[in-house]
Design a protein around this motif. Sequence first.
Motif, short mmCIF file in Angstrom:
data_model
loop_
_atom_site.label_atom_id
_atom_site.label_comp_id
_atom_site.label_asym_id
_atom_site.label_seq_id
_atom_site.Cartn_x
_atom_site.Cartn_y
_atom_site.Cartn_z
N ASP A 30 -44.11 16.26 -34.58
CA ASP A 30 -43.27 16.39 -33.39
C ASP A 30 -41.80 16.37 -33.76
OD1 ASP A 30 -45.44 16.55 -31.76
OD2 ASP A 30 -45.46 14.40 -31.24
N ASP A 31 -41.01 17.00 -32.91
CA ASP A 31 -39.56 16.97 -33.03
C ASP A 31 -39.07 17.41 -34.42
OD1 ASP A 31 -39.65 16.02 -30.52
OD2 ASP A 31 -39.11 13.96 -31.02
N ALA A 32 -39.65 18.47 -34.96
CA ALA A 32 -39.26 18.91 -36.30
C ALA A 32 -38.93 20.39 -36.30
CB ALA A 32 -40.38 18.63 -37.30
N ARG A 33 -37.84 20.73 -36.94
CA ARG A 33 -37.46 22.12 -37.20
C ARG A 33 -36.34 22.11 -38.22
NH1 ARG A 33 -32.58 23.75 -34.87
NH2 ARG A 33 -31.71 22.27 -33.39
N THR A 34 -35.98 23.26 -38.74
CA THR A 34 -34.81 23.35 -39.60
C THR A 34 -33.62 23.61 -38.70
OG1 THR A 34 -36.10 24.26 -41.41
CG2 THR A 34 -33.73 24.59 -41.49
N PRO A 35 -32.70 22.68 -38.55
CA PRO A 35 -31.59 22.87 -37.62
C PRO A 35 -30.67 23.99 -38.08
CG PRO A 35 -31.25 20.92 -38.95
CD PRO A 35 -32.64 21.39 -39.24
N ASP A 36 -30.05 24.67 -37.13
CA ASP A 36 -29.15 25.76 -37.46
C ASP A 36 -27.95 25.27 -38.25
OD1 ASP A 36 -29.76 27.56 -34.38
OD2 ASP A 36 -30.73 27.71 -36.31
N LEU A 37 -27.56 24.01 -38.09
CA LEU A 37 -26.46 23.48 -38.88
C LEU A 37 -26.82 23.51 -40.36
CD1 LEU A 37 -23.63 22.29 -38.52
CD2 LEU A 37 -24.68 20.03 -38.62
N THR A 38 -28.06 23.17 -40.68
CA THR A 38 -28.51 23.24 -42.06
C THR A 38 -28.47 24.68 -42.55
OG1 THR A 38 -29.93 21.30 -41.84
CG2 THR A 38 -30.46 22.84 -43.61
N LEU A 39 -28.83 25.60 -41.67
CA LEU A 39 -28.80 27.02 -42.03
C LEU A 39 -27.38 27.46 -42.35
CD1 LEU A 39 -30.65 29.48 -42.27
CD2 LEU A 39 -30.17 29.99 -39.88
N LEU A 40 -26.41 27.00 -41.58
CA LEU A 40 -25.02 27.34 -41.86
C LEU A 40 -24.59 26.82 -43.22
CD1 LEU A 40 -23.15 26.74 -38.48
CD2 LEU A 40 -24.42 28.73 -39.24
N ARG A 41 -24.98 25.60 -43.53
CA ARG A 41 -24.66 25.03 -44.84
C ARG A 41 -25.24 25.90 -45.95
NH1 ARG A 41 -23.29 19.38 -45.03
NH2 ARG A 41 -23.70 18.25 -43.10
N GLU A 42 -26.51 26.25 -45.81
CA GLU A 42 -27.21 26.99 -46.85
C GLU A 42 -26.61 28.38 -47.04
OE1 GLU A 42 -31.23 26.90 -45.54
OE2 GLU A 42 -31.59 24.86 -46.28
N TRP A 43 -26.31 29.06 -45.93
CA TRP A 43 -25.74 30.41 -46.03
C TRP A 43 -24.38 30.38 -46.70
CZ3 TRP A 43 -26.95 32.90 -40.59
CH2 TRP A 43 -28.30 33.26 -40.56
N ALA A 44 -23.55 29.43 -46.31
CA ALA A 44 -22.21 29.34 -46.90
C ALA A 44 -22.29 29.00 -48.38
CB ALA A 44 -21.37 28.31 -46.16
N ARG A 45 -23.10 28.02 -48.74
CA ARG A 45 -23.21 27.59 -50.13
C ARG A 45 -23.75 28.72 -51.01
NH1 ARG A 45 -20.08 24.60 -52.56
NH2 ARG A 45 -20.08 26.35 -53.97
N GLU A 46 -24.75 29.44 -50.50
CA GLU A 46 -25.31 30.56 -51.27
C GLU A 46 -24.23 31.60 -51.59
OE1 GLU A 46 -28.88 33.89 -50.86
OE2 GLU A 46 -28.00 33.02 -49.05
N ARG A 47 -23.39 31.89 -50.63
CA ARG A 47 -22.34 32.90 -50.84
C ARG A 47 -21.25 32.39 -51.78
NH1 ARG A 47 -25.40 33.85 -47.02
NH2 ARG A 47 -25.64 35.89 -46.04
N LEU A 48 -20.86 31.16 -51.64
CA LEU A 48 -19.82 30.62 -52.50
C LEU A 48 -20.30 30.47 -53.94
CD1 LEU A 48 -18.25 27.97 -50.11
CD2 LEU A 48 -17.37 30.24 -50.68
N ASP A 49 -21.57 30.19 -54.13
CA ASP A 49 -22.11 30.08 -55.48
C ASP A 49 -22.17 31.43 -56.19
OD1 ASP A 49 -22.44 27.36 -55.28
OD2 ASP A 49 -24.57 27.45 -54.79
N ALA A 50 -22.09 32.53 -55.43
CA ALA A 50 -22.23 33.86 -56.01
C ALA A 50 -20.88 34.50 -56.35
CB ALA A 50 -22.99 34.76 -55.03
N LEU A 51 -19.77 33.83 -56.08
CA LEU A 51 -18.45 34.45 -56.28
C LEU A 51 -18.21 34.81 -57.75
CD1 LEU A 51 -16.31 32.18 -53.94
CD2 LEU A 51 -17.31 34.41 -53.43
N TYR A 52 -17.46 35.90 -57.95
CA TYR A 52 -17.25 36.44 -59.30
C TYR A 52 -15.91 36.11 -59.92
CZ TYR A 52 -21.42 39.40 -59.06
OH TYR A 52 -22.71 39.85 -58.98
N THR A 53 -14.84 36.03 -59.12
CA THR A 53 -13.49 35.98 -59.69
C THR A 53 -12.91 34.57 -59.65
OG1 THR A 53 -12.30 36.39 -57.61
CG2 THR A 53 -13.15 38.33 -58.80
N PRO A 54 -12.03 34.24 -60.61
CA PRO A 54 -11.39 32.92 -60.58
C PRO A 54 -10.64 32.64 -59.28
CG PRO A 54 -11.12 33.93 -62.74
CD PRO A 54 -11.70 35.00 -61.85
#
Length: 226
Positions: free
Chosen positions: A173-197
């Motif tokens: 009961d009362d379980a899901r992946t909150p959208d706030l967690t999704l925002l964290r994951e999407w942002a972190r994934e993109r920042l980890d992929a950056l190429y330039t200094p």
Amino acid sequence: MAPDLDSLARRLAVPHYDDALPAHDAFHAERVRDLSLRLAADWDRSVDRGVLAAAAWLHDIGRPLERTGEIDDHGEWAAVEASDLLASEGVAADRVDAVVHCLRSHSIRSNSPDPETPAAKLLFDADKLDAAGAVGVVRLACIVGERSGRAGEKYAAIDSGPVPGTTDAGGTDDARTPDLTLLREWARERLDALYTPPGRRRGESRWAFMQDFFDRFEAETAAPDS
């Protein structure tokens, strides 16, 4: 005389964003254009800034068509469309090819080619940085709303915890992946992929802001003490 790629690309690109949703509209393209040029100024690599600006204006022109299912890959479609548009305006073939490479490699999708030129890496970084920081919080919330709508929900719930009365696949009961967690994951994934200094430096600053925002959000939405 060679055309000014920046202003030319803006004129060619902006009409394609007429039906765009807020996360990928002409304002996003303009922010990416401005940021990519700032990154170029902070990097000790030679960059054709006209190519870079043109690619920024044109990189998401296929988003409205992708959203409605008319095309599958907005980056590939933009590459083909931009090639025809720029060539018809008399842009030199080598600069058209440089823009096309930027467009094909700007996405974080697994099937997208890696950016190989300085301009392509700068476009990639600027595009991903627009999903971080204060602007990124707003844009990612918009994207969650767009995708939730396609999934059949009336609206996206941005919260820090479970929806009362819901049940996950395991019967909890009362379980899901909150959208706030999704925002964290999407942002972190993109920042980890950056190429330039310079992109990574700005990414660190924007991530610090997002961490503070997420902490504040969770404090404001915390359940009252029992």
